[in-house]
Each structure stands twice: as C-alpha cells, then as structure tokens.
Design a protein around this motif. Structure first.
Motif, short mmCIF file in Angstrom:
data_model
loop_
_atom_site.label_atom_id
_atom_site.label_comp_id
_atom_site.label_asym_id
_atom_site.label_seq_id
_atom_site.Cartn_x
_atom_site.Cartn_y
_atom_site.Cartn_z
N LEU A 319 0.83 -1.20 0.00
CA LEU A 319 0.00 0.00 0.00
C LEU A 319 0.87 1.25 0.00
O LEU A 319 1.98 1.24 0.53
CB LEU A 319 -0.89 0.05 1.25
N GLN A 320 0.32 2.32 -0.56
CA GLN A 320 0.87 3.66 -0.39
C GLN A 320 -0.18 4.52 0.30
O GLN A 320 -1.37 4.46 -0.04
CB GLN A 320 1.22 4.29 -1.75
N VAL A 321 0.25 5.29 1.28
CA VAL A 321 -0.63 6.19 2.04
C VAL A 321 -0.03 7.59 1.92
O VAL A 321 1.10 7.81 2.35
CB VAL A 321 -0.75 5.77 3.51
N ASN A 322 -0.80 8.54 1.36
CA ASN A 322 -0.17 9.82 1.07
C ASN A 322 -1.22 10.90 0.84
O ASN A 322 -2.42 10.65 0.87
CB ASN A 322 0.74 9.69 -0.16
N GLY A 323 -0.72 12.13 0.62
CA GLY A 323 -1.58 13.24 0.24
C GLY A 323 -2.25 13.95 1.41
O GLY A 323 -3.35 14.49 1.26
N LEU A 324 -1.58 14.04 2.57
CA LEU A 324 -2.21 14.68 3.72
C LEU A 324 -2.26 16.20 3.60
O LEU A 324 -2.94 16.86 4.37
CB LEU A 324 -1.50 14.28 5.02
N TYR A 325 -1.48 16.77 2.68
CA TYR A 325 -1.54 18.20 2.38
C TYR A 325 -1.29 18.99 3.68
O TYR A 325 -0.37 18.68 4.44
CB TYR A 325 -2.88 18.51 1.73
N ARG A 326 -2.09 20.00 3.98
CA ARG A 326 -1.87 20.84 5.15
C ARG A 326 -2.62 20.32 6.38
O ARG A 326 -2.64 20.97 7.43
CB ARG A 326 -2.30 22.28 4.88
N HIS A 327 -3.25 19.13 6.25
CA HIS A 327 -4.13 18.64 7.30
C HIS A 327 -3.58 17.42 8.03
O HIS A 327 -4.34 16.65 8.61
CB HIS A 327 -5.50 18.29 6.71
N GLY A 328 -2.25 17.24 8.01
CA GLY A 328 -1.68 16.01 8.52
C GLY A 328 -2.11 15.65 9.92
O GLY A 328 -2.62 14.54 10.17
N PHE A 329 -1.93 16.54 10.88
CA PHE A 329 -2.27 16.21 12.25
C PHE A 329 -3.78 16.17 12.44
O PHE A 329 -4.29 15.39 13.26
CB PHE A 329 -1.63 17.22 13.22
N MET A 330 -4.51 16.96 11.69
CA MET A 330 -5.96 17.00 11.83
C MET A 330 -6.62 15.71 11.37
O MET A 330 -7.64 15.29 11.93
CB MET A 330 -6.53 18.19 11.07
#
Length: 361
Positions: A319-330
């Motif tokens: 799997l690849q998990v990605n693309g959290l943009y500016r909302h990583g911790f949220m």
C-alpha cells in the motif's frame, strides 16, 4: 483500533507522522515491524516536524472538502486514545479556535463567518460558532482585551505539540521493539514483490518517484518565544492575502504560519513571508515585539491533485498512504484507522463519508 489479522511482518517506508502512527498501531497488535527512513530519528526531513499541529475542522472547512472536515471531527476523539498509548507526555488541548480581524478586514471576516456558518449547518457534528463582541472576546481571551472589537469563537477545536508527539512516538516504538533504520532510504522496488508480509509506503514527497501525481506545497513557519504573551488557544487573524495562525504551545512558545506556495522549493524563507508572519503576530499582540525568534523553517507538504488523501494498492500486500496536504495532524488518526481497515478487509466503511480514495496503481 486493530488490524484484525494474524501476526505477520510489516515493512514501513517513511517515519514521519503516518509512518510512526502506523508502526505504533501494528506493533501494539503484535506484528513484527521494520521502518526505513531517509533521515534521522528527529524527523528533520518530515513535514510533520514543521507543522503547527492544529486540530481545527470547522476552521479548515473554509478551504477544504467536507470529507476532510469529517475526518478532522473523528480524529479529535481519537487523539486522546492514541496519546494515552505513548510512553511520554504530549501537550494536547481542546480550547477551541479564535478568529479576529482589524476593522479594514471586516468585510472579509463577515464573508468567512457566513461560510463557516454554512459549513457548520451542512456537516453534522460540527459545533456552532459563536460571534463575540469586544466584551465577550476579552472574557474568552484576556490577553486580547481592547485590541479587537469583534471575533468568532469555534468551540471544541484543538491542537497538540507536534515535536513532543514525534519524540513520544519514537520512544514508544523503541520500547515495543520496532526495528528502526535511519538514513536508510528505500523504495518499494527494493523489496521483492513476493516477499512475505506487508509493505506500506508512507514517505510523503519522498514517494514522488512511485506516485507521479504528488506535488509539494511550500509552507513557511516561525517559532518564537514570547514570555510577555499568553494566549489560551490557537488564534487566527483574517489577513488580506491568507489567514495567519498563532498556535500557543507550552512555556510561551508560539508557532506562527499559514503561507502556502505552490512549490516544493525548500530554500530558506523569503524576507517578505517572514515579515508578514512576524508583523501579523505583532498586530495581534504587541508583546511579540520582544519575542525571541527560535526558528524560521520551511517544508513542503505532500499533496495530490485534488488536495485529498488517498490509499493506493501497488501490489499484493503493498500500500501507499499519502496526500495529507496541510491537514496532517488533523486527519492522520482517521487515515490511520482507514489504513488498518484496508489491511484487514481490503476496504474501509468510512471511504465515502471521508471522500477517501482507495485506488489501484
């Protein structure tokens, strides 16, 4: 949450926020976990190290999709559970978000308030915002008494200390026996397709060679120590070009940011951006004039074309998990649980509500 599969081995690529959260969950479930990261244990190359770590789904609804907002609401309840699993304390609070503005920006503030009210009504579970006059604002945030005549309070939103979290995750992973390989850049191609166990790629922008749609969105953040300033919660200032946030951490440390530039350039911050960030902080509270600049940092957030996160299958048990943009911790606790669902069953019941793509490479 549990991965609900018999104990097996997992190889994780990337030890930023998602990599560490996944390693923790899998190791606690009794799996054998190995992590490879191109950098060192301090996560110096990760976007998570530079972030303000605000957990503000209603505030962020002004610039993101409802699915991300729902993930943020879910994560607000999950963070205390995750923090309770760690071997070191992490600063965490849910004192809400305060939005303020100067008179010349009142029209933009009114537009923003209408937009947030609309979003609150169409996304169940978001608490109603509260419009504050000068007296109510002073009661909510005494340090700003007399500085602003109006404000908006967003209840129930929160924040945590990103660097304390990354450190506490590291301490706990070591105690759980996770094999951590630093300065060890790896790609999925470095592992045989028929190798036993699972491989999960959480490298953020490091995965661009394998996920061509990824791009970097540059952010510039200042950290200052301001003993003369006390704020009870993250404060956002309506700004002519972009909203400025001031996130108070422990011991009068403040994280100031919000610049967004469509670039993966990691050169030092520009004079213009730095002046805007620091001037905005001073405009919120004059005590920032005597603050000491601890750090001015730059990082690029891993972003997909629609600015939404995704989970992608790149092969059996890969799997690849990605693309959290500016909302990583949220949103990371929600993305964590969705990934565990996909590992266990191949899908997640949250995909539609969260606008989360589960796709094939």
């Amino acid at each position: 949450m549990s991965s609900s599969i018999p104990p097996t081995s997992f190889t994780l690529l990337g030890a930023g926020l998602m990599g560490r959260l996944l390693a923790l969950a899998l190791a606690r479930d009794g799996h054998q976990v190995t992590v490879h990261d191109a950098g060192g244990p301090d996560a110096d190359g990760a976007a998570a190290r530079v972030a303000a770590a605000m957990l503000a789904p209603l505030a962020e609804s002004a610039i993101t999709e409802p699915g991300v907002v729902r993930m943020g609401r879910y994560a607000l309840e999950r963070w205390p559970q995750l923090l309770a699993q760690l071997d070191a304390p992490v600063f965490f609070q849910r004192n809400g978000t305060l939005i303020v503005w100067h008179r010349q920006d009142a029209a933009e503030a009114a537009r923003l308030q209408r937009q947030l009210e609309h979003n609150q009504q169409r996304i169940p579970g978001l608490p109603a915002l509260k419009a504050l006059d000068g007296v109510c604002l002073a009661n909510a945030e005494p340090a700003l008494a007399g500085r602003f005549n109006r404000g908006v309070y967003l209840p129930d939103e929160g924040q945590l200390d990103n660097r304390q979290l990354l450190s506490a995750l590291l301490v706990t992973l070591r105690r759980l026996g996770v094999a951590l390989h630093w300065n060890s850049p790896r790609t999925p191609e470095d592992f045989a397709a028929d190798a036993p166990g699972w491989l999960i790629d959480c490298r953020g922008l490091g995965a661009r060679g394998a996920w061509k749609d990824l791009r970097g969105v540059r952010g510039e953040v200042a950290r200052v120590h301001a003993p003369e300033v006390t704020l009870q919660r993250p404060t956002r200032l309506v700004h002519p070009r972009y909203p400025i946030y001031i996130a108070p951490k422990e011991d009068h440390l403040f994280v100031i940011g919000a610049t967004e530039i469509e670039s993966d350039d990691l050169s030092p911050p520009s004079v213009r951006s730095t002046l805007e960030l620091l001037s905005a902080a001073y405009a919120v509270h004059s005590g920032f004039a005597e603050a000491r600049i601890v750090e001015i940092a730059t990082q690029a957030r891993p972003t997909l074309p629609d600015n939404l996160p995704a989970i992608r299958r790149i092969g059996p048990r890969r799997l690849q998990v990605n693309g959290l943009y500016r909302h990583g911790f949220m949103i990371s606790p929600a993305l964590l649980d969705a990934t565990l669902d996909v590992i266990a069953t191949g899908a997640t019941p949250h995909a539609q509500a969260w606008q989360l793509r589960i796709e094939e490479a």
